[in-house]
Every structure is written in C-alpha cells, then in structure tokens.
Design a protein around this motif. Sequence first.
Motif, PDB file in Angstrom:
ATOM      1  N   PRO A 192       0.829  -1.209   0.000  1.00 43.29           N
ATOM      2  CA  PRO A 192       0.000   0.000   0.000  1.00 43.29           C
ATOM      3  C   PRO A 192       0.860   1.255   0.000  1.00 43.29           C
ATOM      4  O   PRO A 192       1.960   1.269   0.574  1.00 43.29           O
ATOM      5  CB  PRO A 192      -0.807  -0.123   1.293  1.00 43.29           C
ATOM      6  N   VAL A 193       0.352   2.284  -0.654  1.00 40.46           N
ATOM      7  CA  VAL A 193       1.099   3.539  -0.769  1.00 40.46           C
ATOM      8  C   VAL A 193       0.315   4.650  -0.080  1.00 40.46           C
ATOM      9  O   VAL A 193      -0.849   4.910  -0.424  1.00 40.46           O
ATOM     10  CB  VAL A 193       1.345   3.909  -2.246  1.00 40.46           C
ATOM     11  N   PHE A 194       0.920   5.281   0.882  1.00 36.59           N
ATOM     12  CA  PHE A 194       0.303   6.399   1.602  1.00 36.59           C
ATOM     13  C   PHE A 194       0.245   7.599   0.659  1.00 36.59           C
ATOM     14  O   PHE A 194       1.268   8.054   0.156  1.00 36.59           O
ATOM     15  CB  PHE A 194       1.133   6.731   2.840  1.00 36.59           C
ATOM     16  N   ARG A 195      -0.979   8.113   0.398  1.00 37.41           N
ATOM     17  CA  ARG A 195      -1.121   9.261  -0.493  1.00 37.41           C
ATOM     18  C   ARG A 195      -1.300  10.535   0.334  1.00 37.41           C
ATOM     19  O   ARG A 195      -0.378  11.004   0.966  1.00 37.41           O
ATOM     20  CB  ARG A 195      -2.286   9.027  -1.468  1.00 37.41           C
ATOM     21  N   GLY A 196      -2.531  11.093   0.358  1.00 38.14           N
ATOM     22  CA  GLY A 196      -2.718  12.350   1.068  1.00 38.14           C
ATOM     23  C   GLY A 196      -3.503  12.197   2.356  1.00 38.14           C
ATOM     24  O   GLY A 196      -4.090  11.153   2.645  1.00 38.14           O
ATOM     25  N   TRP A 197      -3.521  13.276   3.163  1.00 42.32           N
ATOM     26  CA  TRP A 197      -4.262  13.275   4.415  1.00 42.32           C
ATOM     27  C   TRP A 197      -4.564  14.706   4.807  1.00 42.32           C
ATOM     28  O   TRP A 197      -3.982  15.653   4.282  1.00 42.32           O
ATOM     29  CB  TRP A 197      -3.462  12.584   5.521  1.00 42.32           C
ATOM     30  N   LEU A 198      -5.493  14.855   5.731  1.00 39.69           N
ATOM     31  CA  LEU A 198      -5.725  16.152   6.352  1.00 39.69           C
ATOM     32  C   LEU A 198      -6.301  15.947   7.744  1.00 39.69           C
ATOM     33  O   LEU A 198      -6.874  14.898   8.042  1.00 39.69           O
ATOM     34  CB  LEU A 198      -6.640  17.030   5.502  1.00 39.69           C
ATOM     35  N   TYR A 199      -6.118  16.950   8.597  1.00 43.83           N
ATOM     36  CA  TYR A 199      -6.613  16.861   9.964  1.00 43.83           C
ATOM     37  C   TYR A 199      -8.131  17.010   9.994  1.00 43.83           C
ATOM     38  O   TYR A 199      -8.718  17.781   9.229  1.00 43.83           O
ATOM     39  CB  TYR A 199      -5.975  17.939  10.839  1.00 43.83           C
ATOM     40  N   THR A 200      -8.762  16.276  10.913  1.00 42.56           N
ATOM     41  CA  THR A 200     -10.202  16.358  11.095  1.00 42.56           C
ATOM     42  C   THR A 200     -10.515  17.276  12.271  1.00 42.56           C
ATOM     43  O   THR A 200      -9.637  17.645  13.047  1.00 42.56           O
ATOM     44  CB  THR A 200     -10.791  14.966  11.356  1.00 42.56           C
ATOM     45  N   TYR A 201     -11.797  17.581  12.410  1.00 43.43           N
ATOM     46  CA  TYR A 201     -12.227  18.500  13.460  1.00 43.43           C
ATOM     47  C   TYR A 201     -11.962  17.932  14.843  1.00 43.43           C
ATOM     48  O   TYR A 201     -11.438  18.616  15.718  1.00 43.43           O
ATOM     49  CB  TYR A 201     -13.708  18.819  13.286  1.00 43.43           C
ATOM     50  N   SER A 202     -12.312  16.657  15.042  1.00 45.34           N
ATOM     51  CA  SER A 202     -12.121  16.076  16.380  1.00 45.34           C
ATOM     52  C   SER A 202     -12.030  14.549  16.321  1.00 45.34           C
ATOM     53  O   SER A 202     -12.411  13.878  17.258  1.00 45.34           O
ATOM     54  CB  SER A 202     -13.263  16.496  17.311  1.00 45.34           C
ATOM     55  N   GLY A 203     -11.535  14.025  15.237  1.00 38.43           N
ATOM     56  CA  GLY A 203     -11.404  12.581  15.135  1.00 38.43           C
ATOM     57  C   GLY A 203     -12.621  11.939  14.501  1.00 38.43           C
ATOM     58  O   GLY A 203     -13.765  12.251  14.862  1.00 38.43           O
ATOM     59  N   VAL A 204     -12.392  11.040  13.550  1.00 37.10           N
ATOM     60  CA  VAL A 204     -13.483  10.390  12.821  1.00 37.10           C
ATOM     61  C   VAL A 204     -13.889   9.105  13.529  1.00 37.10           C
ATOM     62  O   VAL A 204     -13.052   8.275  13.873  1.00 37.10           O
ATOM     63  CB  VAL A 204     -13.043  10.082  11.373  1.00 37.10           C
ATOM     64  N   VAL A 205     -15.200   8.940  13.721  1.00 37.26           N
ATOM     65  CA  VAL A 205     -15.743   7.732  14.340  1.00 37.26           C
ATOM     66  C   VAL A 205     -16.356   6.819  13.279  1.00 37.26           C
ATOM     67  O   VAL A 205     -16.160   5.607  13.290  1.00 37.26           O
ATOM     68  CB  VAL A 205     -16.776   8.089  15.421  1.00 37.26           C
ATOM     69  N   GLY A 206     -17.153   7.396  12.379  1.00 33.48           N
ATOM     70  CA  GLY A 206     -17.781   6.628  11.312  1.00 33.48           C
ATOM     71  C   GLY A 206     -17.649   7.372  10.000  1.00 33.48           C
ATOM     72  O   GLY A 206     -17.577   8.605   9.979  1.00 33.48           O
ATOM     73  N   MET A 207     -17.616   6.629   8.884  1.00 32.50           N
ATOM     74  CA  MET A 207     -17.398   7.292   7.611  1.00 32.50           C
ATOM     75  C   MET A 207     -17.941   6.449   6.466  1.00 32.50           C
ATOM     76  O   MET A 207     -18.182   5.246   6.600  1.00 32.50           O
ATOM     77  CB  MET A 207     -15.911   7.548   7.384  1.00 32.50           C
ATOM     78  N   VAL A 208     -18.132   7.114   5.310  1.00 30.31           N
ATOM     79  CA  VAL A 208     -18.515   6.432   4.088  1.00 30.31           C
ATOM     80  C   VAL A 208     -17.889   7.201   2.929  1.00 30.31           C
ATOM     81  O   VAL A 208     -17.717   8.431   3.000  1.00 30.31           O
ATOM     82  CB  VAL A 208     -20.052   6.353   3.952  1.00 30.31           C
ATOM     83  N   ALA A 209     -17.503   6.504   1.883  1.00 33.10           N
ATOM     84  CA  ALA A 209     -16.897   7.137   0.712  1.00 33.10           C
ATOM     85  C   ALA A 209     -17.783   6.920  -0.505  1.00 33.10           C
ATOM     86  O   ALA A 209     -18.291   5.812  -0.720  1.00 33.10           O
ATOM     87  CB  ALA A 209     -15.502   6.572   0.462  1.00 33.10           C
ATOM     88  N   ARG A 210     -17.966   7.978  -1.276  1.00 28.75           N
ATOM     89  CA  ARG A 210     -18.719   7.912  -2.530  1.00 28.75           C
ATOM     90  C   ARG A 210     -17.969   8.737  -3.550  1.00 28.75           C
ATOM     91  O   ARG A 210     -17.699   9.917  -3.325  1.00 28.75           O
ATOM     92  CB  ARG A 210     -20.141   8.444  -2.361  1.00 28.75           C
TER      93      ARG A 210
END
Length: 402
Positions: A192-210
């Motif tokens: 796996p190759v680490f691409r991009g990232w950004l800081y969240t408001y207060s940590g992610v608990v649940g998520m979905v991608a579309r």
Amino acid sequence: MTLLKVLAVAVLASYVGPVFALAPLRSFVAAAGAHDLCVQGHYAYVASTDAGLRIFDIGNSAAPVQVGVFDSPGSATGVAVQNGLAYVADGTSGLRIVNVSNPAAPTEVGFYDTPSLALNVAVSGNYAYVADGYSGSLRIIDVTDPAAPFEVSSVSATPYVGAFDVAVVGHFCYVPLGPRICCIDVTDPVHPVFRGWLYTYSGVVGMVARDNYVYAAVNYGFEIYNFDNPDAPTLASRWINPVASGDYDVYVSGNYLFVAYQDAGFSIFDISNPASPTYIEYSDTPGTCYGIVTAGCTAYVADNTTFRLYNISTYAPCPVPRAPEQLVIEPLENQVRLTWPAVTQDTDGAPIWPYRYTIFRSVAPDGQWDSIGVALPADSIHYTDPYVGGDRGFYQVRAVAN
C-alpha cells in the motif's frame, strides 16, 4: 363439468405502504446491542456487540424476522458481506469470517486475530481492510481462502492512535488514523502507498466514501472531504451540531446524507452540493443510534437495543417491480392454478426481492379487478383459485416490493 376459459394478464404494481416520511415500520429487540449493520438482498446483517452477528429477513419491511445468529467470541462492532460470507470486526477477537449462504445457520469458516481491537471492516475483491482500533493502524488481510486468512500489509500512523472505521472505493482505501483522515492507494494491497491526508475537526468515528468524497462523523457534527486530488485532499464542508454530541455514523444515498447521532436519533441532509449541505429533518429514536444504512426506500437503524426500519420514500423512491414475464394458467376441476416466474428486477433493471405477490381477478379485461389473495409463503410463485363463479376469468399477478 365446464372448464374455465381464462386469460392471463400480468401487470406492474408499485410499493403499497405508508407515504409519509420517517414513519417507523417495525422494530424489535436485537439482543445485547445493535451497533453496526449492512444490507444485502433481503437480509440485514447486524453486528450486535456481545450478542454477535444477527441476521434478519427484511423481505417484508413491515415485519422483519430474525432468522439466524452467530455468537462471536468477542464484541461485534462492524460487519461487511460479500459473496455469501460475512466479515465481522470482533474487537479483541479480530476478524471473523462467517458463511451466511444459509442465513438460518451461519457458520464460522476462518478468523484472523489482529494485534489490537478490530472495530470495523471493508471488503474488496480478495482482501479485507480492518480498522484496528487503538493500535492506530489499517490491517490488510488476504481472504482468498476464507479458511486461512493472513495479513499481507499494514499502515500505521505512529504516534497517533485510533482507527475506528474504513472505506474502500476502487483502488483507494480511506481510513482515519488518529486525528487525520488518510488516503491509501491499494492498487497492490501487498504494498500500500500512503497518499494524502488532512486533519479532522475532532477525530473520525464513522465514515462512508462515494466517488471522490469522504463523509465522516466527527464529535459534534460531520465533515465532507474532497479527494479529487488524492495527494492533496481538501475540506469541502463542515457541519457542527449545536445540540447533539457524539455523531457516530453516516450513510449516503443519492443526494442525501443520513447522520446517526447516538442518543439523539438521526438527521437527513441534502448534499447535492457537498460544499454546502442543507439540513432537512430529524427523527428521534428510543435507543442509542449507532449505525444507519439505506436500501431502496427504507432506512435501517442499529439503535443499541433494537433494530429499526424507517420509511424514507420522500428521499428515495420505492422500487417498482417489473411484471412477471409470463403467467401460466392451468384450469382444473373447480379451481384454477396460476404459476409465474419470480420477479428479480425493478423497472430500471436493478435487483429486487418482492416480498409478496398479490393476485387479482376480473370477469372482463376492462372490468373491475378484485384482489382475491396473496401467494403464500411470501416468496411463492404459485396460487390456486377455487373459482367456480362463471365460465371466464381474467387474472393479474402483481409483485409488491418494499
């Protein structure tokens, strides 16, 4: 004896049910705490923490029925289903792989014990992607042989901890690692190759991608991230909830975002413009709303002590079943036997599972059509009419979906 002369007519029938929004259809206790869920076909798979994996037949959304249970050794907090196998994130007991081809008798076929807490899982192809909790890592597991899964790689975010959810779209895997939402290129899952990232408001608990967007539940609200450029993602928008705290899960259906608020039920937002989500309405639930998914015109909610179903036809049109392709009529002595092929698609060609077939009869093709019964059991494709009222009968068979 005079045999009936009958004409078969097959017509479409759309969903028959409540037309108001967010009306609860049915709920019932789901053991020790419904936490996460997924829907496939006419079954819902509910990760119920200490009560393991619960399987419900939702063919009739007005009367869902539990049909099977797998008592996992740990605490089931995440589930994904693919090709007749359920992948269960089972806390300290790692990833459990369960054969659910017979929903009434789920059977474990294999497991992989991750180093920390397996909190959620996504499956794509021959790989399972596990959010491994407080180790702050993504574990990538080869499940080509479900009886002997093994880890091929991992991605961590030292010194940050906390990987609570995961989503895979195409060859990108999105995972919150500590306070960051990260994009991992898994074109080659072994490397796996680490691409991009950004800081969240207060940590992610649940998520979905579309598509190229990631929708994430964060404490006190949700955020939408734009990953058009996976190496330089941006924050598209943020919604801070002034009342509820502890947003826990999100789900996207069409242009709508469903947000689970734990003790404060769930809300619906219009996200046709991800940069400017619009609040629509809110529905309270009696328990703790941990998970939500939608299928067709129904929202399925894991509400801690209950598994609940809501009508969302205002936001997601109910599927319209196709007509049966043919209707075979067999006149017998003092009765008529009807047989038709199962309806498997709606009028748009999408898969569908009608929960009943209703039979209608008329004395003339342009006359009044009267309902004479429902095929039983619900998925039956046969019906016998003890009709002896004349020498002609015209029949319709209508498929009814949720």
